[in-house]
Design a protein around this motif. Structure first.
Motif, PDB file in Angstrom:
ATOM      1  N   GLY A 182      91.941  69.500  63.619  1.00 55.06           N
ATOM      2  CA  GLY A 182      92.010  68.151  63.097  1.00 55.06           C
ATOM      3  C   GLY A 182      93.374  67.874  62.516  1.00 55.06           C
ATOM      4  O   GLY A 182      94.318  68.643  62.722  1.00 55.06           O
ATOM      5  N   PRO A 183      93.506  66.782  61.773  1.00 53.98           N
ATOM      6  CA  PRO A 183      94.802  66.427  61.199  1.00 53.98           C
ATOM      7  C   PRO A 183      95.364  67.546  60.323  1.00 53.98           C
ATOM      8  O   PRO A 183      94.623  68.250  59.629  1.00 53.98           O
ATOM      9  CB  PRO A 183      94.482  65.175  60.377  1.00 53.98           C
ATOM     10  N   ASP A 236      98.196  59.879  66.340  1.00 46.06           N
ATOM     11  CA  ASP A 236      97.723  59.071  65.219  1.00 46.06           C
ATOM     12  C   ASP A 236      97.542  57.594  65.566  1.00 46.06           C
ATOM     13  O   ASP A 236      96.617  56.956  65.078  1.00 46.06           O
ATOM     14  CB  ASP A 236      98.717  59.207  64.050  1.00 46.06           C
ATOM     15  N   HIS A 240      99.312  64.523  60.636  1.00 44.95           N
ATOM     16  CA  HIS A 240      99.061  63.919  61.947  1.00 44.95           C
ATOM     17  C   HIS A 240      97.995  64.697  62.699  1.00 44.95           C
ATOM     18  O   HIS A 240      97.612  65.795  62.324  1.00 44.95           O
ATOM     19  CB  HIS A 240     100.354  63.761  62.751  1.00 44.95           C
ATOM     20  N   GLY A 241      97.495  64.047  63.787  1.00 46.46           N
ATOM     21  CA  GLY A 241      96.297  64.551  64.437  1.00 46.46           C
ATOM     22  C   GLY A 241      96.521  65.320  65.714  1.00 46.46           C
ATOM     23  O   GLY A 241      95.925  66.355  65.928  1.00 46.46           O
ATOM     24  N   GLU A 261      90.706  66.407  68.724  1.00 42.61           N
ATOM     25  CA  GLU A 261      89.291  66.078  68.661  1.00 42.61           C
ATOM     26  C   GLU A 261      88.819  65.604  70.028  1.00 42.61           C
ATOM     27  O   GLU A 261      89.517  64.897  70.734  1.00 42.61           O
ATOM     28  CB  GLU A 261      89.050  65.001  67.606  1.00 42.61           C
TER      29      GLU A 261
END
Length: 287
Positions: free
Chosen positions: A63-64, A84, A104-105, A109
């Motif tokens: 994740g982030p 993001d 940030h991602g 996911e």
């Protein structure tokens, strides 16, 4: 075949490193990784801190996460990913300045299917270590292209021949994808001061006046001339090939690193952790 001026210093490969097979990555069983550059060798790889060749097959677990004190250059070799505030397709790059701190991602996911992503960590000059965060998305279809017989050079950053990229840099960097037909050749100009390397994605190339062979699973580092001025490196497609060139101006400043943070001192690292824990990091805005 493109010509090369006689007054330009010819670069060659100083060393070729055979990379290990992919090993388990940090984002679950769907993630494997090949370390192309390790941060322990920064004195030789400057201005490049690390480069990871990430392969995804399924749904990664993650994740982030935060970064500070450097830039990330994320290139999608295969597949696609979200970030993001948008997405990256095959061939696209996100050039992100972590600077004073971001969360940030990076699309960890969901089920990505099969993807291959190269992420480079690039130093910032000491005077710009803590600049405001930001990013530039560089769509593959919009990259400037240099064409020679049997060769296409797409520029993410820097110059090639008369073609110039509009990408904004803190550290001067040339990042280019070269696609070559068998037997086709091109000379890529670089400042002699640049440190750099080739990473072959497909096929095989011959590099330099001694035509050293380079193929997937290897990274080929350029020599580092003592003299300044101009230089060029010649690349020839032994087969149909796709190869990346990363080259940039060394900063010659020691770094301290811990996890996702880079600094000039241990106090910088502690300050980054404190800023992250205090909630002062957020997603990067477009630059």
């Amino acid at each position: 075949m493109s010509t090369q001026r006689m007054d330009v210093l010819e670069r060659r490969l100083e060393r070729i490193i055979d990379l290990p097979e992919p090993t388990q990555g940090q984002f679950g069983p769907a993630h494997t990784v090949v370390p192309v550059i390790s941060p322990e060798d920064y004195a030789r790889s400057d201005p490049f801190i690390l480069l990871m060749d990430d392969r995804i097959d399924g749904k990664p677990i993650g994740g982030p996460h935060p970064h500070a004190g450097f830039e990330t250059v994320t290139l999608v070799v295969k597949g696609g990913m979200t970030h993001d505030s948008g997405s990256l397709g095959e061939g696209d790059v996100q050039w992100m300045t972590a600077g004073s701190g971001v969360i940030h991602g990076e699309g960890l996911e969901g089920d990505l299917g099969q993807a291959r992503i190269l992420q480079l960590w690039l130093t910032l000059p000491k005077a710009q270590r803590w600049v405001p965060a930001g990013y530039q998305d560089l769509p593959y279809a919009e990259l400037p292209v240099r064409r020679e017989p049997g060769v296409e050079v797409r520029l993410y950053s820097g110059t090639s021949g008369t073609v110039r990229s509009a990408t904004k840099n803190y550290v001067p960097v040339t990042l280019a994808e070269l696609r070559l037909e068998p037997g086709a050749s091109i000379a890529q100009d670089l400042p002699a001061s640049y440190n750099g390397f080739f990473y072959v994605l497909e096929g095989e190339v011959a590099v330099g006046p001694d035509r050293q062979a380079l193929r997937p699973g290897q990274v080929g580092w350029l020599d580092r001339p003592v003299s300044g001025g101009d230089s060029a490196v010649r690349v020839t497609g032994t087969t149909r090939a796709r190869v990346l060139l990363y080259a940039g101006q060394p900063q010659r400043e020691p770094l301290v690193s811990h996890g996702p943070f880079i600094g000039d001192t241990q106090e910088d690292i502690l300050r980054s952790f404190a800023g992250y824990r205090a909630g002062r990091f957020g997603p990067p805005p477009p630059r």
